[in-house]
Scaffold this motif. Structure first.
Motif, mmCIF file in Angstrom:
data_model
loop_
_atom_site.group_PDB
_atom_site.id
_atom_site.type_symbol
_atom_site.label_atom_id
_atom_site.label_comp_id
_atom_site.label_asym_id
_atom_site.label_seq_id
_atom_site.Cartn_x
_atom_site.Cartn_y
_atom_site.Cartn_z
ATOM 1 N N PRO A 36 45.777 59.896 19.614
ATOM 2 C CA PRO A 36 46.773 59.559 18.587
ATOM 3 C C PRO A 36 48.201 59.930 18.983
ATOM 4 O O PRO A 36 49.154 59.320 18.488
ATOM 5 C CB PRO A 36 46.320 60.368 17.370
ATOM 6 N N TYR A 37 48.370 60.878 19.864
ATOM 7 C CA TYR A 37 49.719 61.245 20.297
ATOM 8 C C TYR A 37 50.375 60.146 21.125
ATOM 9 O O TYR A 37 51.587 60.161 21.330
ATOM 10 C CB TYR A 37 49.693 62.537 21.117
ATOM 11 N N THR A 38 49.601 59.201 21.614
ATOM 12 C CA THR A 38 50.152 58.146 22.473
ATOM 13 C C THR A 38 50.603 56.915 21.692
ATOM 14 O O THR A 38 51.035 55.944 22.302
ATOM 15 C CB THR A 38 49.112 57.708 23.521
ATOM 16 N N THR A 39 50.536 56.932 20.374
ATOM 17 C CA THR A 39 50.863 55.737 19.591
ATOM 18 C C THR A 39 52.310 55.291 19.738
ATOM 19 O O THR A 39 52.606 54.112 19.581
ATOM 20 C CB THR A 39 50.552 55.959 18.096
ATOM 21 N N ASN A 40 53.209 56.192 20.047
ATOM 22 C CA ASN A 40 54.621 55.833 20.208
ATOM 23 C C ASN A 40 54.988 55.518 21.650
ATOM 24 O O ASN A 40 56.148 55.223 21.934
ATOM 25 C CB ASN A 40 55.522 56.953 19.676
ATOM 26 N N TRP A 41 54.045 55.593 22.549
ATOM 27 C CA TRP A 41 54.309 55.283 23.951
ATOM 28 C C TRP A 41 54.324 53.771 24.156
ATOM 29 O O TRP A 41 53.757 53.025 23.365
ATOM 30 C CB TRP A 41 53.233 55.879 24.842
ATOM 31 N N GLN A 80 49.942 53.509 27.112
ATOM 32 C CA GLN A 80 48.805 53.746 26.212
ATOM 33 C C GLN A 80 47.504 53.285 26.846
ATOM 34 O O GLN A 80 46.458 53.899 26.641
ATOM 35 C CB GLN A 80 49.000 52.995 24.899
ATOM 36 N N ARG A 125 41.772 61.589 13.871
ATOM 37 C CA ARG A 125 42.650 60.428 14.033
ATOM 38 C C ARG A 125 43.071 59.885 12.665
ATOM 39 O O ARG A 125 44.236 59.537 12.449
ATOM 40 C CB ARG A 125 41.959 59.353 14.848
ATOM 41 N N THR A 162 46.862 59.834 11.230
ATOM 42 C CA THR A 162 47.492 58.563 10.859
ATOM 43 C C THR A 162 47.975 58.586 9.412
ATOM 44 O O THR A 162 49.088 58.140 9.126
ATOM 45 C CB THR A 162 46.492 57.397 11.058
#
Length: 151
Positions: free
Chosen positions: A47-52, A57, A108, A112
């Motif tokens: 979930p930490y990669t959602t803004n990548w 990702q 997750r 979210t």
């Protein structure tokens, strides 16, 4: 009569020694469970990669999994442990997978919905701890199951 009893005792002792040796050989090394714990930790941290960017990702998790597998497999013994899963062993494996999936899935969902940054991190720690503590217990149970003599 006495020689029959001594021969039977010697045969039973040999069977018991073989059973213990098989149970020991069927256990996986500790780094095997550490590797799977790290795999689950990577999934818990996704979930930490959602803004990548999308490319990162998609690329970073497989690269991390391959890196973990290469490091864990370094100087791994070549012997392959083949265990045919029985009903009880399959139930244990499925239960273990469901438990890990629930922990990672709930983290997750909470991340979210609530945006709590610490939940995936705690889920990664819980998943890693579950695998590294319960994995060897399941392994021992499987080894006992496989080495058990049918009557």
């Amino acid at each position: 009569m006495e020689t029959d009893a001594a021969g039977a005792r010697a045969a039973l002792d040999a069977v018991e020694a073989t059973k213990k040796l098989n149970a020991e050989r069927l256990r996986r090394p500790k780094r095997y469970w550490i590797m799977f714990g790290l795999f689950l930790a990577v999934f818990a941290l996704l979930p930490y990669t959602t803004n990548w960017p999308a490319l990162f990702q998609l690329a970073v998790p497989p690269v991390l999994l391959i890196l973990i597998a290469v490091v864990a497999a370094w100087k791994q013994p070549t012997a392959v442990r083949k265990i045919k899963l029985s009903g009880r062993m399959t139930i244990q494996l499925v239960g273990f997978a469901i438990l890990a999936g629930v922990v990672v899935g709930l983290s997750r969902a909470v991340y979210t919905e609530q945006g709590w940054w610490w939940v995936p991190l705690m889920a990664a720690v819980v998943a890693f701890t579950l695998v590294t503590t319960m994995g060897p217990l399941i392994d021992r149970s499987w080894a006992r199951q496989v080495s058990r003599i049918e009557k």
